[in-house]
Design a protein around this motif. Structure first.
Motif, PDB file in Angstrom:
ATOM      1  N   CYS A   2       0.834  -1.210   0.000  1.00  0.00           N
ATOM      2  CA  CYS A   2       0.000   0.000   0.000  1.00  0.00           C
ATOM      3  C   CYS A   2       0.864   1.254   0.000  1.00  0.00           C
ATOM      4  CB  CYS A   2      -0.932  -0.003   1.210  1.00  0.00           C
ATOM      5  SG  CYS A   2      -2.257  -1.237   1.129  1.00  0.00           S
ATOM      6  N   ARG A   3       1.901   1.259   0.806  1.00  0.00           N
ATOM      7  CA  ARG A   3       2.790   2.417   0.844  1.00  0.00           C
ATOM      8  C   ARG A   3       3.457   2.647  -0.501  1.00  0.00           C
ATOM      9  NH1 ARG A   3       8.345   2.468   1.745  1.00  0.00           N
ATOM     10  NH2 ARG A   3       9.222   4.438   2.508  1.00  0.00           N
ATOM     11  N   GLN A   4       3.941   1.572  -1.137  1.00  0.00           N
ATOM     12  CA  GLN A   4       4.637   1.735  -2.409  1.00  0.00           C
ATOM     13  C   GLN A   4       3.704   2.295  -3.483  1.00  0.00           C
ATOM     14  OE1 GLN A   4       8.061   1.221  -2.776  1.00  0.00           O
ATOM     15  NE2 GLN A   4       7.548   2.450  -4.589  1.00  0.00           N
ATOM     16  N   ILE A   5       2.473   1.805  -3.498  1.00  0.00           N
ATOM     17  CA  ILE A   5       1.491   2.319  -4.463  1.00  0.00           C
ATOM     18  C   ILE A   5       1.251   3.805  -4.218  1.00  0.00           C
ATOM     19  CG2 ILE A   5      -0.904   2.197  -5.236  1.00  0.00           C
ATOM     20  CD1 ILE A   5      -0.825  -0.806  -4.470  1.00  0.00           C
ATOM     21  N   LEU A   6       1.073   4.193  -2.963  1.00  0.00           N
ATOM     22  CA  LEU A   6       0.818   5.596  -2.624  1.00  0.00           C
ATOM     23  C   LEU A   6       1.999   6.485  -3.000  1.00  0.00           C
ATOM     24  CD1 LEU A   6      -0.929   5.116   0.836  1.00  0.00           C
ATOM     25  CD2 LEU A   6      -2.000   5.857  -1.293  1.00  0.00           C
ATOM     26  N   VAL A   7       3.213   5.996  -2.746  1.00  0.00           N
ATOM     27  CA  VAL A   7       4.408   6.762  -3.128  1.00  0.00           C
ATOM     28  C   VAL A   7       4.443   6.955  -4.645  1.00  0.00           C
ATOM     29  CG1 VAL A   7       6.931   6.691  -3.254  1.00  0.00           C
ATOM     30  CG2 VAL A   7       5.770   6.097  -1.112  1.00  0.00           C
ATOM     31  N   ASP A  22       5.545  13.888   2.637  1.00  0.00           N
ATOM     32  CA  ASP A  22       6.933  14.171   2.255  1.00  0.00           C
ATOM     33  C   ASP A  22       7.912  13.114   2.747  1.00  0.00           C
ATOM     34  OD1 ASP A  22       6.072  16.451   1.030  1.00  0.00           O
ATOM     35  OD2 ASP A  22       6.556  17.793   2.714  1.00  0.00           O
ATOM     36  N   GLN A  23       7.551  12.417   3.840  1.00  0.00           N
ATOM     37  CA  GLN A  23       8.424  11.354   4.371  1.00  0.00           C
ATOM     38  C   GLN A  23       8.009   9.973   3.861  1.00  0.00           C
ATOM     39  OE1 GLN A  23       7.260  13.880   6.698  1.00  0.00           O
ATOM     40  NE2 GLN A  23       9.183  14.855   6.069  1.00  0.00           N
ATOM     41  N   GLN A  24       7.190   9.935   2.835  1.00  0.00           N
ATOM     42  CA  GLN A  24       6.684   8.687   2.232  1.00  0.00           C
ATOM     43  C   GLN A  24       5.900   7.852   3.238  1.00  0.00           C
ATOM     44  OE1 GLN A  24       9.914   6.672   0.181  1.00  0.00           O
ATOM     45  NE2 GLN A  24       9.837   8.130  -1.503  1.00  0.00           N
ATOM     46  N   ASN A  25       5.205   8.522   4.147  1.00  0.00           N
ATOM     47  CA  ASN A  25       4.326   7.836   5.080  1.00  0.00           C
ATOM     48  C   ASN A  25       2.972   7.572   4.434  1.00  0.00           C
ATOM     49  OD1 ASN A  25       6.125   7.898   7.321  1.00  0.00           O
ATOM     50  ND2 ASN A  25       5.581  10.036   7.680  1.00  0.00           N
ATOM     51  N   VAL A  26       2.287   6.532   4.916  1.00  0.00           N
ATOM     52  CA  VAL A  26       0.900   6.281   4.533  1.00  0.00           C
ATOM     53  C   VAL A  26       0.028   7.249   5.334  1.00  0.00           C
ATOM     54  CG1 VAL A  26      -0.981   4.595   4.542  1.00  0.00           C
ATOM     55  CG2 VAL A  26       1.367   3.853   4.071  1.00  0.00           C
ATOM     56  N   THR A  27      -0.854   7.961   4.652  1.00  0.00           N
ATOM     57  CA  THR A  27      -1.746   8.901   5.340  1.00  0.00           C
ATOM     58  C   THR A  27      -3.200   8.453   5.190  1.00  0.00           C
ATOM     59  OG1 THR A  27      -2.043  10.311   3.405  1.00  0.00           O
ATOM     60  CG2 THR A  27      -0.156  10.795   4.847  1.00  0.00           C
ATOM     61  N   ALA A  28      -4.050   8.957   6.093  1.00  0.00           N
ATOM     62  CA  ALA A  28      -5.468   8.616   6.036  1.00  0.00           C
ATOM     63  C   ALA A  28      -6.094   9.105   4.733  1.00  0.00           C
ATOM     64  CB  ALA A  28      -6.192   9.227   7.241  1.00  0.00           C
ATOM     65  N   SER A  29      -5.742  10.314   4.315  1.00  0.00           N
ATOM     66  CA  SER A  29      -6.309  10.837   3.063  1.00  0.00           C
ATOM     67  C   SER A  29      -5.803  10.049   1.854  1.00  0.00           C
ATOM     68  CB  SER A  29      -5.950  12.317   2.911  1.00  0.00           C
ATOM     69  OG  SER A  29      -4.530  12.500   2.856  1.00  0.00           O
ATOM     70  N   GLY A  30      -4.542   9.638   1.905  1.00  0.00           N
ATOM     71  CA  GLY A  30      -3.992   8.836   0.806  1.00  0.00           C
ATOM     72  C   GLY A  30      -4.683   7.487   0.700  1.00  0.00           C
ATOM     73  N   LEU A  43      -8.615   3.244  15.134  1.00  0.00           N
ATOM     74  CA  LEU A  43      -7.547   3.709  16.021  1.00  0.00           C
ATOM     75  C   LEU A  43      -7.185   5.169  15.781  1.00  0.00           C
ATOM     76  CD1 LEU A  43      -5.213   0.565  16.154  1.00  0.00           C
ATOM     77  CD2 LEU A  43      -7.054   1.237  17.713  1.00  0.00           C
ATOM     78  N   LYS A  44      -7.951   5.837  14.916  1.00  0.00           N
ATOM     79  CA  LYS A  44      -7.799   7.288  14.687  1.00  0.00           C
ATOM     80  C   LYS A  44      -6.369   7.648  14.278  1.00  0.00           C
ATOM     81  CE  LYS A  44     -11.517   8.504  17.930  1.00  0.00           C
ATOM     82  NZ  LYS A  44     -12.097   7.147  17.954  1.00  0.00           N
ATOM     83  N   ILE A  45      -5.861   6.931  13.305  1.00  0.00           N
ATOM     84  CA  ILE A  45      -4.488   7.135  12.838  1.00  0.00           C
ATOM     85  C   ILE A  45      -4.474   8.142  11.691  1.00  0.00           C
ATOM     86  CG2 ILE A  45      -2.498   6.012  11.747  1.00  0.00           C
ATOM     87  CD1 ILE A  45      -3.415   3.412  13.173  1.00  0.00           C
ATOM     88  N   ASP A  46      -3.538   9.103  11.755  1.00  0.00           N
ATOM     89  CA  ASP A  46      -3.387  10.091  10.678  1.00  0.00           C
ATOM     90  C   ASP A  46      -2.325   9.664   9.676  1.00  0.00           C
ATOM     91  OD1 ASP A  46      -5.302  11.893  11.708  1.00  0.00           O
ATOM     92  OD2 ASP A  46      -3.821  12.642  13.151  1.00  0.00           O
ATOM     93  N   LYS A  47      -1.225   9.109  10.187  1.00  0.00           N
ATOM     94  CA  LYS A  47      -0.159   8.685   9.285  1.00  0.00           C
ATOM     95  C   LYS A  47       0.596   7.507   9.884  1.00  0.00           C
ATOM     96  CE  LYS A  47       3.334  11.965  10.970  1.00  0.00           C
ATOM     97  NZ  LYS A  47       4.268  13.045  10.590  1.00  0.00           N
ATOM     98  N   LEU A  48       1.227   6.745   9.007  1.00  0.00           N
ATOM     99  CA  LEU A  48       1.905   5.512   9.402  1.00  0.00           C
ATOM    100  C   LEU A  48       3.203   5.391   8.616  1.00  0.00           C
ATOM    101  CD1 LEU A  48       0.377   1.966   9.738  1.00  0.00           C
ATOM    102  CD2 LEU A  48       2.047   2.370   7.928  1.00  0.00           C
ATOM    103  N   ALA A  49       4.314   5.199   9.325  1.00  0.00           N
ATOM    104  CA  ALA A  49       5.611   4.959   8.687  1.00  0.00           C
ATOM    105  C   ALA A  49       5.771   3.471   8.418  1.00  0.00           C
ATOM    106  CB  ALA A  49       6.735   5.466   9.576  1.00  0.00           C
TER     107      ALA A  49
END
Length: 506
Positions: free
Chosen positions: A221-226, A233-241, A285-291
């Protein structure tokens, strides 16, 4: 086993996941595990489980073929520096023993089926060693059959949970024919939310500073979003992404048509299910971003193995924690441990017992009275139940089964049918350890700091043992009477125990 590993020596771990099998080989470099080789194959064991949790022959053959290829890469790794762990699919499989027997003909070491919370602990260990310290972190690992959640600080987990939701299991349940629809996706999200409800309040109350994901689903999922420019900017997975990725995914009506850049073919089939689980996790879990971390279960297994060589064995800490939790008498436990160690040293060569057997006997000796916290009557059975069914960090299900049998049979009558049970679980070695345990406990029935008589245990052959007591045996009438009673119990397990004295006692 040596006391430590020096730089350049190799370690290896095989992680038999529900979706993929992984092999990692690493060298020790200034106390850190540096990966030098790795292999990964999509086996999808979980997809081979039927409605009754029986593992299909086809899935077993996929797994065995993969393990055969892995073994071909292990020539430079000594067996005592290898661990092989299996997770949710084999935890669930009703015929898991059948698969493990076949695998034993291929592998140089037995498979360790680890409990969900132990899997979570090892995942956290792998992640924490591959990331800079960042305060309290929540680690999430979406696997093929289960998803692990860990809150920890530095290298120590604080909360560990394993929930029954994974990308392979959810693919079977919600996308069985490969068709993608809003309805199917929403059903998968709702199912994941229900699972998460069991831990949400506890985890939200504990809190965290950062969120980290590991393993294949989150990596994909992260690679697709990147690649799509939808990460931060830090290539994190975000809720909006994630929401935008979901919207784009639902434009496809079949798994075979998914064509996101950077998505591997073997990950395409489980992407909708994995994304549904990750979306529910972010929401509940109300997460905004995930590394993302490259560290995962196999790295954690190797760091855990490294700790065992360095006398930082989590299993010993777990034993001490259980003794404290259940109020065991530490003085009596230490007496039994010391006696068990002496008996073991007398017979280890004759019975072909290993250092691992020594560790097992020692830990069981420390834990043999934990059942007293429940009731004095039948406390050995209560202790065995606790060891069989507790989550004990560092121990596989097989380890706990062995400990359980040692505690269950350390007192009272031995039956022939229980001998067959013990042999089935741990072979002749576990039978011998049970008998050594009984003698160690019996020799300390007085619970006194007064020195025991000197004794020596000899094994003439596997069915004929001799315990020699030194000195005037008239000083120990109750002990001698107990030993003669014990001769009858040994007979039930086909061992002739002779009691001798250097003063020619009958």
């Amino acid at each position: 086993m040596s006391d430590f590993l020096i730089d350049e020596e190799l370690l290896a771990a095989i992680d038999m996941g529900s979706n993929s099998f992984h092999l990692a080989i690493a060298r020790v470099d200034h106390g850190e595990v540096k990966k030098v080789a790795s292999m990964s194959e999509k086996v999808q064991l979980a997809a081979g489980l039927d409605e009754n949790n029986y593992l299909s022959e086809a899935a077993q053959q996929r797994g065995l073929a993969c393990l055969s290829r892995f073994v071909g890469r292990l020539g430079a790794v000594p067996n005592n520096r290898l661990r092989i762990v299996a997770t949710n699919a084999l935890r669930q499989a009703e015929n898991g023993d059948e698969f493990m027997q076949k695998a034993a003909e291929i592998l140089p070491k037995p498979i360790e089926i680890i409990a969900g919370r132990e899997e979570a602990r090892l995942i956290y260990l792998g992640v924490s060693h591959t990331m800079a310290n960042g305060g309290r972190r929540l680690v999430i690992d979406i696997g093929g059959g289960s998803t692990e959640f860990i809150i920890g600080e530095e290298f120590e987990p604080i909360l560990t949970e394993s929930l029954q939701m994974g990308c392979v299991a959810y693919t079977k349940a919600f996308f069985p024919e490969g068709e993608i629809s809003v309805k199917a996706f929403d059903k998968a999200v709702v199912a994941a939310r229900k699972e998460l409800s069991a831990i949400a309040s506890t985890y939200l109350s504990a809190g965290w500073d950062t969120v980290v994901g590991s393993s294949g689903t989150i990596k994909a999922c992260r690679q697709i979003l990147v690649n799509m420019g939808l990460s931060d900017d830090q290539q994190n997975v975000t809720a909006s992404g994630l929401q935008k990725l979901k919207d784009r995914l639902l434009k496809f009506d079949h798994i075979g048509k998914i064509d996101f850049e950077g998505l591997r073919d073997d990950r395409r089939a489980v992407l909708p299910a994995g994304l549904a689980i990750l979306s529910a996790v972010f929401e509940v879990l109300k997460i905004d971003k995930l590394a993302y971390s490259d560290g995962a279960l196999r790295e954690g297994v190797m760091y855990d193995l490294l700790g065992r060589f360095r006398h930082e064995d989590i299993r010993d800490r777990s034993v001490q924690a259980m003794m404290g939790r259940y109020g065991s008498d530490p003085k009596q436990a230490e007496r039994v441990v010391q006696t068990a160690q002496k008996l073991f040293e007398d017979v280890d060569t004759a019975l072909n017992l290993s250092s691992d057997d020594d560790d097992l006997l020692r830990r069981a000796a420390y834990l043999h009275e934990i059942g007293l916290a429940i009731s004095h009557g039948g406390y050995h059975r209560h202790g065995a139940y606790l060891l069989q069914h507790s989550d004990i960090p560092g121990f596989s299900q097989i380890d706990q089964n062995h400990l359980s049998h040692l505690v269950a049979h350390h007192r009272r009558k031995l039956r022939h049918d229980s001998l067959l049970d013990v042999q089935k679980v741990g072979g002749k070695k576990l039978v011998f350890l049970c008998l050594l345990m009984r003698l160690a406990v019996l020799l300390n029935h007085s619970r006194s700091d007064t020195a025991l008589p000197e004794f020596d245990l000899q094994v003439k052959n596997e069915q004929s043992w001799q315990l020699t007591i030194s000195g005037d045996v008239k000083q120990w009438p109750l002990l001698i009477a107990d030993l003669h009673d014990e001769q009858i119990q040994f007979k039930h397990w086909n061992v002739d125990l002779q009691i001798k004295s250097d003063q020619h006692m009958d």
